[in-house]
Design a protein around this motif. Sequence first.
Motif, short mmCIF file in Angstrom:
data_model
loop_
_atom_site.label_atom_id
_atom_site.label_comp_id
_atom_site.label_asym_id
_atom_site.label_seq_id
_atom_site.Cartn_x
_atom_site.Cartn_y
_atom_site.Cartn_z
N ILE A 15 -0.30 0.02 -5.18
CA ILE A 15 -0.44 -0.12 -3.73
C ILE A 15 -0.27 1.25 -3.09
CG2 ILE A 15 0.43 -1.24 -1.66
CD1 ILE A 15 1.63 -3.40 -3.56
N ASP A 16 -1.27 1.66 -2.28
CA ASP A 16 -1.18 2.92 -1.55
C ASP A 16 -0.21 2.73 -0.39
OD1 ASP A 16 -1.71 5.02 0.37
OD2 ASP A 16 -3.47 5.49 -0.83
N ALA A 17 0.85 3.53 -0.34
CA ALA A 17 1.87 3.40 0.70
C ALA A 17 1.33 3.75 2.08
CB ALA A 17 3.07 4.27 0.38
N ALA A 18 0.35 4.65 2.16
CA ALA A 18 -0.17 5.08 3.45
C ALA A 18 -1.18 4.09 4.03
CB ALA A 18 -0.81 6.46 3.32
N THR A 19 -2.05 3.54 3.20
CA THR A 19 -3.12 2.69 3.70
C THR A 19 -2.93 1.21 3.38
OG1 THR A 19 -4.45 2.94 1.70
CG2 THR A 19 -4.80 4.57 3.46
N LYS A 22 -4.88 -1.94 -2.26
CA LYS A 22 -4.40 -2.32 -3.58
C LYS A 22 -5.48 -2.06 -4.63
CE LYS A 22 -1.46 -5.99 -1.77
NZ LYS A 22 -1.17 -7.43 -1.80
N PHE A 23 -5.06 -1.54 -5.79
CA PHE A 23 -5.95 -1.27 -6.92
C PHE A 23 -5.40 -1.99 -8.14
CE2 PHE A 23 -6.02 2.39 -4.15
CZ PHE A 23 -7.36 2.68 -4.02
N LEU A 24 -6.23 -2.71 -8.84
CA LEU A 24 -5.82 -3.37 -10.07
C LEU A 24 -6.23 -2.50 -11.25
CD1 LEU A 24 -4.58 -5.87 -11.45
CD2 LEU A 24 -6.90 -6.83 -11.51
N SER A 25 -5.27 -2.22 -12.11
CA SER A 25 -5.53 -1.42 -13.29
C SER A 25 -4.59 -1.91 -14.39
CB SER A 25 -5.28 0.05 -13.00
OG SER A 25 -5.63 0.83 -14.11
N ALA A 26 -4.71 -1.36 -15.55
CA ALA A 26 -3.80 -1.70 -16.64
C ALA A 26 -2.86 -0.52 -16.86
CB ALA A 26 -4.58 -1.98 -17.91
N GLU A 48 2.59 6.97 -3.42
CA GLU A 48 2.55 7.75 -2.18
C GLU A 48 1.12 8.13 -1.83
OE1 GLU A 48 5.06 8.60 -0.08
OE2 GLU A 48 6.31 7.28 -1.30
N ILE A 49 0.36 8.56 -2.82
CA ILE A 49 -1.02 9.01 -2.59
C ILE A 49 -1.91 8.42 -3.67
CG2 ILE A 49 -2.57 10.99 -2.54
CD1 ILE A 49 -0.31 12.65 -1.50
N THR A 50 -3.04 7.87 -3.25
CA THR A 50 -4.06 7.40 -4.18
C THR A 50 -5.40 7.96 -3.71
OG1 THR A 50 -4.60 5.39 -2.96
CG2 THR A 50 -2.80 5.24 -4.57
N SER A 51 -6.48 7.60 -4.36
CA SER A 51 -7.80 8.08 -3.95
C SER A 51 -8.18 7.54 -2.57
CB SER A 51 -8.86 7.67 -4.98
OG SER A 51 -8.92 6.26 -5.07
N ASP A 52 -7.51 6.49 -2.11
CA ASP A 52 -7.81 5.94 -0.80
C ASP A 52 -7.23 6.78 0.33
OD1 ASP A 52 -9.09 3.75 0.61
OD2 ASP A 52 -7.07 3.17 1.25
N SER A 53 -6.17 7.54 0.07
CA SER A 53 -5.54 8.33 1.13
C SER A 53 -5.50 9.83 0.86
CB SER A 53 -4.11 7.84 1.37
OG SER A 53 -3.32 8.03 0.22
#
Length: 86
Positions: A15-19, A22-26, A48-53
């Motif tokens: 889960i991206d904390a900023a936006t 949610k991303f499902l991965s293994a 804290e940071i993902t590709s979404d933010s």
Amino acid sequence: MKKEIHPDYRPVVFIDAATGKKFLSASVVATDTTTDFEGQEYPSVRMEITSDSHPFYTGKQKFTQADGAVDKFNKKFANFGFKNNN
């Protein structure tokens, strides 16, 4: 493979904390929290940071200007015989 020496590899929701995206991965990451994703409950990890933010992926990245960097180098090291041959 030997039994009981490998970590538990399972689906995990990041889960991206900023936006809040949610991303499902293994993953083998250990977590005590869970979340609902597309009707099923999965272990979850807040990031804290993902590709979404991240600014690089969102197109909001600021590039530093290198204007005059070569000239500054040449001026600084002119007495040492270094020269840029562009």
